[in-house]
Design an enzyme around this catalytic site. Structure first.
Site, PDB file in Angstrom:
ATOM      1  CG  ASP A 260      -1.784   1.217   1.330  1.00 29.73           C
ATOM      2  OD1 ASP A 260      -2.648   1.390   0.451  1.00 29.73           O
ATOM      3  OD2 ASP A 260      -1.608   2.002   2.285  1.00 29.73           O
ATOM      4  CD  GLU A 297      -2.108   2.823  -3.424  1.00 28.42           C
ATOM      5  OE1 GLU A 297      -3.066   3.564  -3.699  1.00 28.42           O
ATOM      6  OE2 GLU A 297      -1.875   2.415  -2.273  1.00 28.42           O
TER       7      GLU A 297
END
Length: 607
Positions: A260, A297
């Site tokens: 993330d 990401e």
């Protein structure tokens, strides 16, 4: 591994390891089945270690710090009573795996399906996902990506408020529940990617502060002090996260991790943590005999994430490509506020098809600065693309899916645009049949002050988008229940037709060599002057395909400049088979002919 509790059924002993470099005394405080204390010894790096006899997997324990404070294990494998309660010893050797011959799905062949455990089924558990796997397999899905399962406060959360990175959420089914799901996935030929969060910890139940300098005030983040990846004591902080990655790959047979928001990992060291992590995963893969993947990401449009270590990069296998989503979403919905202001024309999507990033160094009006660098030379498998994901749906005011923003024809066009791309496609749960339930942001914190801060924070986030209306209460159980999928619709009427359309597109993607090969060097994209129409041509040794996409809300008549070939129709979203009005495009395309393409439609031809 240096940290955590390590149980051996053969000896009925458990090794305890915890990093607390600034503490003077540290003991294991066993609270069940019989209270006792085990003093630990400290080594030169600040690790406290010790072995306890006559331990069983039902043992509940705290660490007692300086004979004053009881805290759960920061590397707890299980918090069955929640984030403030004792940790539980887990016997990882007792589970029977049936995937010894499993070799995984190559990244370039992945059809990814992102899901949230709590809202994917009415039950909201790992076990409840397993009966749905044949349905996903029938659709053509070969990889699921699970939103974070690290233990969070309460029983409902997106997962990005996790505070025990080694613990498996108790309300989902705990450690055995996750293992059973992964085992079942591998039995039917589905890989498992797990979403992990290394850029911050949730605010409730985060007791790392009591153990050591896991955080630094060198950098400011949206969540307060940054995780300490480059300050004093950062070697052992890095080790905490590296061991966590290897733990998921080893103990749970996870095939890959989605990291993330790596742009929120602040690290100015000569050997960045992200580079070090990729090297350790590569080493693990070699020893394990099969490839494990890291997918980042990143909001930076920086190919350093993808470059090899030898080229000065981090060496990750792929990254989410938000530019593709933003370009496609803006075309379909007409939205131009917030970050969508950077993606106002069809030229954005045209460039993304060829390069992944839209911004490769150009000036970004939204950011008011130049943004990104060049992706030339990178394969298509380096980019994971989508038209829906948890962020782009859930971070809207009322969590609308694309089905609430465009009509049925637009949904089919979106599916075609994603699935004929030269990138790795990802669907978001329910997208395949046009799920209409929202996916909203939800939490179940126990601290009233924190709940109020979350409410205010959400309202502040939406200001740049000029959305009107009241922000749904993230603490309320209603937003969670309203976000659950309605599986009964998936085979009915237009929902069933859309699912069949997705299934057919995935079949074509796997069957046709040029679609299966993610080569962005053999692609040409043209747009019509003053019209939101794209012509995408992909070619290879054995076949060529041509896609026509009309993003206008009216028919467009034009004379396409066709590549040489005998172009035969494979699929047209306007066909009555797909509940269209009837295709205006012919079954065969001929050079020099004038054609008409229906509004919001997609067609694919092969020669």
């Amino acid at each position: 591994m240096k940290i955590g509790s390590h149980y051996s059924a053969e000896t009925n002993k458990c090794q305890f390891n915890v990093w607390a470099p600034l503490r003077e005394k540290l003991a294991v405080h066993i609270v069940h089945p019989q209270e006792k204390f085990i003093e630990l010894q400290k080594d030169e790096w600040g690790y406290w270690q010790g072995e306890a006899k006559d331990i069983d997997p039902e043992t509940l324990y705290f660490y007692q710090l300086d004979r004053e404070t009881d805290r759960p294990d920061p590397a707890s494998n299980w918090q069955p009573q929640g984030v403030h309660s004792p940790s539980k010893v887990v016997d990882h050797q007792k589970f029977t795996w049936n995937d010894t011959s499993w070799q995984g799905i190559p990244l370039a062949e992945m059809i990814i399906y992102e899901l949230h455990v709590g809202t994917f089924t009415p039950e909201g558990t790992f076990a409840a996902i397993i009966p749905r796997l044949p349905e996903l397999k029938d659709l053509g899905i070969n990889t699921i990506e699970i939103m974070p399962v690290a233990q969070f406060p309460g029983d409902r959360n997106w997962g990005y408020d996790g505070v025990y990175l080694y613990g498996v959420q108790h309300s989902y089914g705990g450690p055995d529940g996750l293992k059973q799901l992964v085992n079942a996935c591998h039995q039917v030929g589905i890989s498992v990617i797990l979403d992990v969060v290394y850029n911050h910890f949730g605010p409730e139940g985060n007791y790392l502060w009591d153990y050591g300098p896991y955080f630094t005030d060198k950098y400011h983040t949206p969540w307060g002090n940054a995780v300490n990846f480059d300050d004093a004591y950062s070697n052992e902080v890095r080790n905490f996260f590296i061991e966590n990655t290897l733990y998921w790959l080893d103990k749970y047979h996870i095939d890959g991790l989605r990291l993330d928001a790596v742009h929120a990992i602040y690290d100015m060291s000569a050997e960045p943590f992200l580079q070090q992590l990729a090297a350790r995963v590569e080493e693990f893969s070699k020893n394990d005999g099969r490839k494990h993947y890291l997918i980042a990401e990143s909001d930076l449009n920086d190919v350093r994430v993808l470059r090899s270590k030898e080229q000065g990069g981090f060496g990750h296998d792929a990254q989410w490509c938000d530019d593709f989503h933003h370009s496609l979403h803006s075309l379909l919905t007409g939205e131009s506020s917030g970050y969508y202001s950077d993606f106002k024309s069809i030229e954005s999507l045209k460039k993304s098809y060829k390069e992944g990033y839209v911004y490769t160094g150009e000036f970004s009006p939204h950011r008011q600065r130049n943004h990104g660098n060049s992706t030339v030379g990178f394969a298509g498998e380096k980019f994971v693309i989508c038209i829906q994901n948890h962020d782009q749906i859930g971070n809207r005011l009322i969590g609308e899916r694309l089905s609430a923003l465009v009509d049925f024809e637009g949904l089919k066009l979106a599916a075609g645009a994603v699935l004929i791309s030269p990138f790795v496609p990802m669907l978001y749960m329910g997208e395949e049949y046009g799920e209409e339930a929202p996916f909203m942001y939800f939490v179940s914190h126990g601290d009233p002050n924190l709940v109020e801060a979350v409410r205010k924070g959400r309202a502040e986030e939406f200001k740049s988008f000029n959305w009107s209306g009241e922000v749904p209460d993230p603490q309320g159980e209603k937003v969670f229940m309203d976000s659950k999928l309605n599986w009964e619709k998936s085979r009915e009427g237009k929902y069933g037709v859309l699912r069949s359309f997705y299934k057919r597109l995935i079949e074509l993607r796997k069957k046709i060599p040029v679609l299966a090969k993610l080569d962005i060097s053999q692609i040409e994209v043209k747009s019509l002057a003053d019209k939101n129409v794209l012509l995408l041509h992909r070619w290879g040794e054995k076949s060529s395909v041509l896609s026509l996409m009309n993003f206008e809300k009216h028919s467009v008549t034009f004379e396409p400049q066709l590549p040489t070939g005998n172009w035969q129709k494979l699929i047209n979203s306007s066909d009555r088979e797909w509940m269209g009005e009837g295709a205006a495009l012919p079954k065969k395309l001929l050079s020099g002919q004038t054609v008409t393409i229906n509004p919001l439609s997609f067609a694919l031809y092969e020669t």
